[in-house]
Design an enzyme around this catalytic site. Structure first.
Site, PDB file in Angstrom:
ATOM      1  N   ASP A  49      13.724  -3.856   7.100  1.00  0.00           N
ATOM      2  CA  ASP A  49      13.535  -2.655   6.278  1.00  0.00           C
ATOM      3  C   ASP A  49      13.465  -1.408   7.173  1.00  0.00           C
ATOM      4  O   ASP A  49      13.427  -0.275   6.684  1.00  0.00           O
ATOM      5  CB  ASP A  49      12.322  -2.768   5.344  1.00  0.00           C
ATOM      6  CG  ASP A  49      11.023  -2.980   6.092  1.00  0.00           C
ATOM      7  OD1 ASP A  49      11.038  -3.128   7.328  1.00  0.00           O
ATOM      8  OD2 ASP A  49       9.960  -3.009   5.419  1.00  0.00           O
ATOM      9  N   ASP A  88      14.316  -8.747   5.054  1.00  0.00           N
ATOM     10  CA  ASP A  88      12.965  -8.241   4.780  1.00  0.00           C
ATOM     11  C   ASP A  88      12.746  -8.035   3.291  1.00  0.00           C
ATOM     12  O   ASP A  88      13.627  -7.520   2.589  1.00  0.00           O
ATOM     13  CB  ASP A  88      12.773  -6.876   5.463  1.00  0.00           C
ATOM     14  CG  ASP A  88      11.982  -6.975   6.756  1.00  0.00           C
ATOM     15  OD1 ASP A  88      11.293  -7.995   6.967  1.00  0.00           O
ATOM     16  OD2 ASP A  88      12.068  -6.026   7.555  1.00  0.00           O
ATOM     17  N   GLU A 120       5.426  -9.097   5.235  1.00  0.00           N
ATOM     18  CA  GLU A 120       4.346  -8.650   6.116  1.00  0.00           C
ATOM     19  C   GLU A 120       2.983  -9.071   5.554  1.00  0.00           C
ATOM     20  O   GLU A 120       2.757  -8.973   4.344  1.00  0.00           O
ATOM     21  CB  GLU A 120       4.401  -7.117   6.252  1.00  0.00           C
ATOM     22  CG  GLU A 120       5.680  -6.641   6.915  1.00  0.00           C
ATOM     23  CD  GLU A 120       5.726  -5.129   7.131  1.00  0.00           C
ATOM     24  OE1 GLU A 120       4.723  -4.440   6.845  1.00  0.00           O
ATOM     25  OE2 GLU A 120       6.782  -4.649   7.584  1.00  0.00           O
ATOM     26  N   GLU A 186       4.011  -8.167  16.049  1.00  0.00           N
ATOM     27  CA  GLU A 186       4.418  -6.817  16.450  1.00  0.00           C
ATOM     28  C   GLU A 186       3.230  -6.064  17.036  1.00  0.00           C
ATOM     29  O   GLU A 186       2.147  -6.006  16.441  1.00  0.00           O
ATOM     30  CB  GLU A 186       4.996  -6.052  15.236  1.00  0.00           C
ATOM     31  CG  GLU A 186       5.416  -4.635  15.613  1.00  0.00           C
ATOM     32  CD  GLU A 186       6.338  -3.958  14.611  1.00  0.00           C
ATOM     33  OE1 GLU A 186       6.790  -4.610  13.649  1.00  0.00           O
ATOM     34  OE2 GLU A 186       6.608  -2.753  14.807  1.00  0.00           O
TER      35      GLU A 186
HETATM   36  O1  KIV Z   1      12.216  -4.017   9.906  1.00  0.00           O
HETATM   37  C1  KIV Z   1      12.302  -4.422  11.072  1.00  0.00           C
HETATM   38  O2  KIV Z   1      13.183  -4.000  11.812  1.00  0.00           O
HETATM   39  C2  KIV Z   1      11.325  -5.409  11.540  1.00  0.00           C
HETATM   40  C3  KIV Z   1      11.289  -5.848  12.936  1.00  0.00           C
HETATM   41  C4  KIV Z   1      11.835  -5.189  14.031  1.00  0.00           C
HETATM   42  C5  KIV Z   1      10.508  -7.036  13.248  1.00  0.00           C
HETATM   43  O3  KIV Z   1      10.561  -5.866  10.769  1.00  0.00           O
END
Ligand code: KIV
Length: 279
Positions: A49, A88, A120, A186
């Site tokens: 995302d 995501d 998440e 992260e």
């Molecule tokens: O949205 C994203 O790019 C991410 C990561 C880099 C882990 O969640």
């Protein structure tokens, strides 16, 4: 390579089985050409995302919609033939209930052919992860700095220092126990990332975590130097394509203004060329 000898895209179960093995390689992608560039080099590609900030100029990932994820997921899927695609779940599409999460995840997988979704959250998302996995949706978890929660975390800060460490360790244990096949860490301090990696049975994928994680991920536009609005400490720039691109655009503008472009090789004669004799 013959079609039969061609490598098959790994499944989430294959990624999970790589725990403790050669580090897993991953990047984000949002478009077909970029996915094609990384297909042979990555174990999995994430339609992150982060697309909202990187390609759409949004201030955070909170504004990203299901429709944006689906459009970019479809584009990336067309560029992959051997890496697995993970997508995501955007903010607001899964937090309300496991049922809401299932509807959104099933739609993302059905409309983009993704092999798995990423969401998440740690302990509080474990029941949702369990609900999805039991219904056939492979889930990659994401803990530590979770950018969809910046407003409650207080910004893009390192997570898990000092007294927060036990809580983050519990997040990792709970998402693994709930059935996630891997977990992104992260902005987690190196020592804690190593302890998590040692104590859970699924691969840890680091971004600003530790070289000791079971894999690494970066935002592709960050590592290619295409996204330059800011640079996090954990980003290593492997190229400076933004600078090279701007120099090329400036050269084009100079040549157009000086009537040096287009050149004779770029224009068409008034008469069509005669066909060659005997052709
Ligand atoms: O949205 C994203 O790019 C991410 C990561 C880099 C882990 O969640």
């Amino acid at each position: 390579m013959s079609a039969t000898a061609q490598k098959k895209a790994p499944m989430p179960t294959d990624i999970r089985a790589r725990k403790g093995d050669t580090p897993l390689v991953s990047l984000t992608a949002y478009t077909t050409p970029m996915a094609q560039l990384m297909d042979a080099h990555c174990d999995f590609v994430l339609v992150g995302d982060s697309v909202g900030m990187v390609l759409h100029g949004l201030p955070s990932t909170l504004e990203v919609t299901m429709e944006m994820m689906i459009l970019h997921g479809q584009a990336v899927s067309r560029g992959l033939s051997r890496a697995m695609m993970v997508i995501d779940m955007p903010f607001g599409s899964y937090e309300q209930s496991p049922e809401q999460a299932f509807d959104s995840a099933a739609r993302l997988m059905r409309e983009t052919s993704a092999g798995a979704v990423k969401l998440e959250g740690g302990q509080h998302m474990a029941p949702t992860i369990d609900f999805l996995v039991k219904r056939g949706i492979p889930v990659m978890a994401h803990i530590g700095l979770t950018p969809q929660s910046i407003n409650t975390l207080g910004g893009y800060t390192v997570q898990g220092r000092g007294p927060q460490a036990d809580n983050l360790m519990q997040d990792a244990k709970d998402v693994a126990e709930a059935g996630a096949f891997a977990v992104v860490l992260e902005k987690v301090p190196e020592g804690l990332a190593d302890r998590i990696t040692a104590q859970i049975g699924i691969p840890t994928i680091g971004i600003g975590a530790s070289a000791g994680c079971d894999g690494q991920i970066l935002v592709v536009d960050d590592m290619l130097g295409l996204f330059t609005a800011f640079k996090a400490k954990f980003v290593k720039r492997y190229a400076h394509l933004g600078e090279a691109g701007e120099a090329a655009i400036a050269a084009y503008a100079r040549e157009v203004r000086a009537r040096r472009f287009p050149g004779p090789e770029h224009v068409f004669a008034d008469e069509a060329p005669k066909p060659k004799a005997g052709a």
